[in-house]
Scaffold this active site. Structure first.
Site, PDB file in Angstrom:
ATOM      1  N   HIS A  43      -0.491 -21.430  -6.621  1.00  0.00           N
ATOM      2  CA  HIS A  43      -1.241 -20.281  -5.661  1.00  0.00           C
ATOM      3  C   HIS A  43      -1.505 -20.872  -5.454  1.00  0.00           C
ATOM      4  O   HIS A  43      -2.334 -21.614  -4.777  1.00  0.00           O
ATOM      5  CB  HIS A  43      -1.499 -19.354  -7.296  1.00  0.00           C
ATOM      6  CG  HIS A  43      -2.410 -20.118  -7.991  1.00  0.00           C
ATOM      7  ND1 HIS A  43      -3.602 -20.393  -7.658  1.00  0.00           N
ATOM      8  CD2 HIS A  43      -2.507 -20.329  -9.544  1.00  0.00           C
ATOM      9  CE1 HIS A  43      -4.600 -20.342  -8.601  1.00  0.00           C
ATOM     10  NE2 HIS A  43      -3.395 -20.666  -9.491  1.00  0.00           N
ATOM     11  N   CYS A  95      -2.598 -24.906 -13.236  1.00  0.00           N
ATOM     12  CA  CYS A  95      -2.190 -24.769 -12.152  1.00  0.00           C
ATOM     13  C   CYS A  95      -2.140 -25.568 -11.042  1.00  0.00           C
ATOM     14  O   CYS A  95      -2.908 -26.154 -10.522  1.00  0.00           O
ATOM     15  CB  CYS A  95      -1.942 -22.608 -12.384  1.00  0.00           C
ATOM     16  SG  CYS A  95      -1.201 -21.766 -12.790  1.00  0.00           S
TER      17      CYS A  95
END
Length: 366
Positions: free
Chosen positions: A203, A221
């Site tokens: 992301h 992440c």
């Protein structure tokens, strides 16, 4: 107001303005887009220098050229990170050995903190290798390893912080809401790609975190510059395979010459110089099994002692093998990994992480 406070406020305002300017101007970060190497070769890209402007930091330059923070610091050990000086020559580490993994879909080399995306395969679609710097999980929130795939793409994602992250932030007096709506302050940025491992994403980031790209700062992440993920997002299809690998040492042929690229090993792996050397020698033996090769042991040792993230020639140019000098390294392999505050991290005791299979889940983390 003290001069120190004025300096701190000025620095904060300058960083925010620089981030907004980069996000809004037509001069977006320059992604590294390359043709695949010719058969039998493993290197892409090239090294370049760029002159620093008076107002530049290495971090400004890193973002302009889509390079990570640790990456550019490691490549320029004699250049001041915050005040390189007008006209200073800054090396852009945009020459790479491709990771040892299938060259399709997305490959993420965790210690290198870099993502590789292989395009092509469809009719009339040219084959390319596109590569971006990334941030990865802190020592106490490791990014997983193994094979997975992109299972969903979300534009303008909403973030629901799990209780574990809420508790962590609350200790510092930062009380997170149950839901963070889409927008400029969302930690997931404008684009997110969910992986097959629950809770893990590729992301973007909010406007205040963009200068942390290329460091260990996430909760597991894979975080990208906003302008980079905006380019990658429309190219990646649901179902795209993703390989997450741990390769601090990479080897690659360029014609008949063998190169090594060494990145800082992950701190929690506690890899010594001799262990790294042993790994390199094992990879060399495998890589040269079917090709004539004479090792330059001096170059090999220097590459391992001082990881730069830049390919180093380890083929003996004379054709006569040079042994690896014996003995201990001149100094320890010193990590350059930093937090967003440019201070040594203070991670909690790391939990055991499998080196092959992916973790099951850490919740809906970023």
């Amino acid at each position: 107001m003290s001069s120190h406070a004025q300096t701190t406020i000025s620095s904060s305002i300058r960083r925010l303005c620089a981030g907004m300017a980069l996000a809004c101007s037509s001069l977006s970060a320059q992604a590294a887009v390359f043709s695949p190497p010719v058969p039998g070769s493993d290197l892409i890209g090239e090294l370049k220098y760029t002159p620093a402007r008076h107002e530049d930091t290495l971090i400004d330059i890193a973002r302009e050229f889509s390079v990570g923070q640790d990456e550019i610091v490691m490549a320029n050990p004699k250049v001041d990170r915050w005040l390189p000086g007008a006209g200073a020559k800054v090396l852009l580490p945009r020459w790479f050995i491709l990771p040892e993994a299938p060259r399709k879909g997305i490959v993420v080399n965790i210690p290198e903190m870099r993502l590789y995306y292989y395009t092509g395969g469809a009719k009339n679609e040219p084959a390319q290798v596109i590569t971006y710097p990334i941030s990865i999980g802190r020592m106490d929130w490791r990014t997983p390893l193994g094979a997975t795939k992109v299972i969903q793409k979300v534009k303008d994602p909403v973030w629901r912080p799990p209780e574990s992250i809420k508790r962590e932030h609350a200790k510092d007096g930062d009380f997170l809401p149950d839901v963070v709506p889409a927008g400029p302050n969302n930690p997931l940025g404008q684009f997110a790609m969910k992986l097959g491992v629950p809770g893990y994403l590729i992301h973007g980031t909010d406007v205040n975190k963009a200068f942390g790209i290329g460091m260990r700062v996430t909760h597991g992440c894979i975080r990208m510059y906003p302008e980079d993920v905006a380019k990658l997002f429309p190219l990646v299809n649901v179902g795209t395979p993703v390989q997450l690998v741990n390769q601090p040492v990479k080897l690659g042929w360029l014609g008949d010459r063998l190169y090594i690229e060494v990145s800082q090993p992950l701190d929690e792996d506690s890899v010594s110089y001799h262990e790294l050397l042993s790994t390199a020698l094992g990879l060399i033996e495998k890589k040269t099994a079917q090709r004539p090769f004479a090792l330059d042991g001096v170059a090999l040792r220097q590459a391992i002692e001082k990881p730069s993230g830049i390919p180093v020639l380890i083929s003996s140019t004379s054709g006569v093998a040079i042994p690896v000098p014996p003995g201990e390294p001149a100094g320890p392999i010193t990590p350059v990994h930093t937090t967003e505050d440019d201070q040594p991290g203070q991670p909690s005791k790391p939990q055991p992480v499998p080196q092959g299979p992916l973790l099951k889940s850490l919740g809906d983390i970023f």
